[in-house]
Design a protein around this motif. Structure first.
Motif, PDB file in Angstrom:
ATOM      1  N   LEU A 241       0.983  -1.133  -0.106  1.00  0.00           N
ATOM      2  CA  LEU A 241      -0.028  -0.211   0.017  1.00  0.00           C
ATOM      3  C   LEU A 241       0.638   1.289  -0.018  1.00  0.00           C
ATOM      4  O   LEU A 241       0.529   2.458  -0.463  1.00  0.00           O
ATOM      5  CB  LEU A 241      -0.835   0.029   1.118  1.00  0.00           C
ATOM      6  CG  LEU A 241      -2.096  -1.046   1.117  1.00  0.00           C
ATOM      7  CD1 LEU A 241      -2.824  -1.210   2.563  1.00  0.00           C
ATOM      8  CD2 LEU A 241      -3.066  -0.755   0.144  1.00  0.00           C
ATOM      9  N   ALA A 242       1.768   1.295   0.825  1.00  0.00           N
ATOM     10  CA  ALA A 242       2.926   2.351   0.788  1.00  0.00           C
ATOM     11  C   ALA A 242       3.696   2.755  -0.423  1.00  0.00           C
ATOM     12  O   ALA A 242       3.613   3.686  -0.880  1.00  0.00           O
ATOM     13  CB  ALA A 242       3.938   2.131   1.826  1.00  0.00           C
ATOM     14  N   SER A 243       4.049   1.521  -1.203  1.00  0.00           N
ATOM     15  CA  SER A 243       4.417   1.499  -2.615  1.00  0.00           C
ATOM     16  C   SER A 243       3.567   1.990  -3.320  1.00  0.00           C
ATOM     17  O   SER A 243       3.852   2.866  -4.410  1.00  0.00           O
ATOM     18  CB  SER A 243       5.065   0.174  -2.888  1.00  0.00           C
ATOM     19  OG  SER A 243       5.563   0.311  -4.146  1.00  0.00           O
ATOM     20  N   GLU A 244       2.131   1.684  -3.307  1.00  0.00           N
ATOM     21  CA  GLU A 244       1.107   1.993  -4.301  1.00  0.00           C
ATOM     22  C   GLU A 244       1.048   3.936  -4.197  1.00  0.00           C
ATOM     23  O   GLU A 244       0.900   4.601  -5.091  1.00  0.00           O
ATOM     24  CB  GLU A 244      -0.140   1.651  -4.150  1.00  0.00           C
ATOM     25  CG  GLU A 244      -1.254   1.628  -5.058  1.00  0.00           C
ATOM     26  CD  GLU A 244      -2.387   0.759  -4.778  1.00  0.00           C
ATOM     27  OE1 GLU A 244      -3.622   1.337  -5.179  1.00  0.00           O
ATOM     28  OE2 GLU A 244      -2.403  -0.122  -4.107  1.00  0.00           O
ATOM     29  N   LEU A 245       0.999   4.259  -3.036  1.00  0.00           N
ATOM     30  CA  LEU A 245       0.918   5.684  -2.755  1.00  0.00           C
ATOM     31  C   LEU A 245       2.237   6.190  -3.307  1.00  0.00           C
ATOM     32  O   LEU A 245       1.900   7.547  -3.811  1.00  0.00           O
ATOM     33  CB  LEU A 245       0.686   5.980  -1.410  1.00  0.00           C
ATOM     34  CG  LEU A 245       0.338   7.233  -0.951  1.00  0.00           C
ATOM     35  CD1 LEU A 245      -0.999   7.733  -1.562  1.00  0.00           C
ATOM     36  CD2 LEU A 245       0.051   7.644   0.524  1.00  0.00           C
ATOM     37  N   TRP A 246       3.177   5.868  -2.959  1.00  0.00           N
ATOM     38  CA  TRP A 246       4.647   6.355  -3.282  1.00  0.00           C
ATOM     39  C   TRP A 246       4.665   6.531  -4.833  1.00  0.00           C
ATOM     40  O   TRP A 246       5.197   7.492  -5.457  1.00  0.00           O
ATOM     41  CB  TRP A 246       5.778   5.476  -2.615  1.00  0.00           C
ATOM     42  CG  TRP A 246       7.208   6.278  -3.143  1.00  0.00           C
ATOM     43  CD1 TRP A 246       8.063   5.561  -3.915  1.00  0.00           C
ATOM     44  CD2 TRP A 246       7.872   7.382  -2.555  1.00  0.00           C
ATOM     45  NE1 TRP A 246       8.987   6.455  -3.888  1.00  0.00           N
ATOM     46  CE2 TRP A 246       8.776   7.561  -2.912  1.00  0.00           C
ATOM     47  CE3 TRP A 246       7.150   8.235  -1.382  1.00  0.00           C
ATOM     48  CZ2 TRP A 246       9.685   8.526  -2.493  1.00  0.00           C
ATOM     49  CZ3 TRP A 246       7.936   9.511  -1.074  1.00  0.00           C
ATOM     50  CH2 TRP A 246       9.248   9.582  -1.867  1.00  0.00           C
ATOM     51  N   LYS A 247       4.081   5.442  -5.654  1.00  0.00           N
ATOM     52  CA  LYS A 247       4.105   5.537  -6.996  1.00  0.00           C
ATOM     53  C   LYS A 247       3.440   6.608  -7.562  1.00  0.00           C
ATOM     54  O   LYS A 247       3.617   7.323  -8.681  1.00  0.00           O
ATOM     55  CB  LYS A 247       3.580   4.228  -7.604  1.00  0.00           C
ATOM     56  CG  LYS A 247       3.862   4.101  -9.150  1.00  0.00           C
ATOM     57  CD  LYS A 247       3.626   2.448  -9.354  1.00  0.00           C
ATOM     58  CE  LYS A 247       4.520   2.257 -10.777  1.00  0.00           C
ATOM     59  NZ  LYS A 247       4.670   1.047 -11.085  1.00  0.00           N
ATOM     60  N   LEU A 248       1.990   6.868  -6.788  1.00  0.00           N
ATOM     61  CA  LEU A 248       1.325   7.945  -7.433  1.00  0.00           C
ATOM     62  C   LEU A 248       2.200   9.397  -7.277  1.00  0.00           C
ATOM     63  O   LEU A 248       1.999  10.304  -7.989  1.00  0.00           O
ATOM     64  CB  LEU A 248      -0.078   8.199  -6.545  1.00  0.00           C
ATOM     65  CG  LEU A 248      -0.936   7.141  -6.722  1.00  0.00           C
ATOM     66  CD1 LEU A 248      -2.090   7.335  -5.481  1.00  0.00           C
ATOM     67  CD2 LEU A 248      -1.404   7.136  -8.089  1.00  0.00           C
ATOM     68  N   LYS A 249       3.068   9.637  -6.145  1.00  0.00           N
ATOM     69  CA  LYS A 249       3.946  10.524  -6.040  1.00  0.00           C
ATOM     70  C   LYS A 249       5.010  10.652  -6.919  1.00  0.00           C
ATOM     71  O   LYS A 249       5.096  11.902  -7.413  1.00  0.00           O
ATOM     72  CB  LYS A 249       4.240  10.684  -4.521  1.00  0.00           C
ATOM     73  CG  LYS A 249       5.082  11.868  -3.977  1.00  0.00           C
ATOM     74  CD  LYS A 249       4.090  13.368  -3.849  1.00  0.00           C
ATOM     75  CE  LYS A 249       4.915  14.095  -3.215  1.00  0.00           C
ATOM     76  NZ  LYS A 249       4.112  15.468  -3.324  1.00  0.00           N
ATOM     77  N   THR A 250       5.554   9.755  -7.043  1.00  0.00           N
ATOM     78  CA  THR A 250       6.921   9.888  -7.579  1.00  0.00           C
ATOM     79  C   THR A 250       7.204   9.093  -9.034  1.00  0.00           C
ATOM     80  O   THR A 250       7.808   9.232  -9.756  1.00  0.00           O
ATOM     81  CB  THR A 250       7.955   9.359  -6.767  1.00  0.00           C
ATOM     82  OG1 THR A 250       7.805   7.726  -6.703  1.00  0.00           O
ATOM     83  CG2 THR A 250       8.052   9.787  -5.494  1.00  0.00           C
ATOM     84  N   GLY A 251       5.985   8.301  -9.370  1.00  0.00           N
ATOM     85  CA  GLY A 251       6.131   7.410 -10.444  1.00  0.00           C
ATOM     86  C   GLY A 251       7.033   6.223 -10.364  1.00  0.00           C
ATOM     87  O   GLY A 251       7.234   5.222 -11.114  1.00  0.00           O
TER      88      GLY A 251
END
Length: 190
Positions: free
Chosen positions: A58-68
């Motif tokens: 979940l943290a990675s999914e949100l991080w991907k929204l932020k940074t790609g």
């Protein structure tokens, strides 16, 4: 959160060998899912019990929204040092710190419910909901802390809050330019 990180850094949590010679609690020395001696590193980064992998996903999914980019599950050292790690800008750095510290703390709480309180492991649905609630609570605290009238010089700069949560909110394109006073603003994961 600071207390959790302080205890983690200073080895203050009772895991693994701490339970070895404690009558009636010896079974807590070993991870009942993985069969190895528990350690904070195992609990937060390696355990196969429900919680750890789901939370980092979940943290990675949100991080991907932020940074790609994906957020690989942090090492124990990165979790302990998350307050000192810098990213490309202040908002990205701040979101990284929030994601890592809050996610690690949730993993710890899930483990304690399972091991110390003898509850059944949380379902993926429950883990997702608890993680979303945790991150949304942080978003709400950030919004509240921008109130300069109430918090004076201790208020968080609105620009920093807007930068921290940029690209990770639900329906962000429909929010006003300054959404910090809006109710119902949520992260876009979960």
């Amino acid at each position: 959160m600071l207390y959790f990180l302080w205890m983690l850094i200073h080895g203050g949590y009772k895991v693994g060998l701490h339970w070895k010679d404690m009558p009636g609690h010896e079974e807590k020395e070993t991870c009942n899912k993985c069969g190895i001696t528990e350690s904070m590193e195992h609990i937060l980064t390696k355990c196969d019990a429900p919680g750890q992998q789901a939370v980092w996903n979940l943290a990675s999914e949100l991080w991907k929204l932020k940074t790609g980019a994906d957020l690989p599950p942090p090492t124990l050292g990165q979790i302990m040092a998350c307050a000192a790690i810098k990213r490309k800008d202040a908002g990205t750095t701040r979101l990284f710190r929030i994601l890592v510290s809050e996610s690690a703390h949730l993993i710890w709480r899930l483990r304690n419910e399972r091991v110390i309180n003898a509850k059944d492991p949380a379902s993926n649905w429950e883990i997702t909901n608890r993680w979303c609630k945790t991150i949304n609570n942080r978003l709400g605290i950030d919004c509240a802390m921008t109130n300069a009238v109430k918090y004076g010089s201790k208020a968080i700069d609105k620009k920093l809050v807007l930068s921290t949560w940029k690209n990770v909110l639900k329906n962000e394109d429909r929010l006003p330019k300054d959404w910090t006073w809006e109710t119902g603003v949520l992260v876009g994961v979960g």
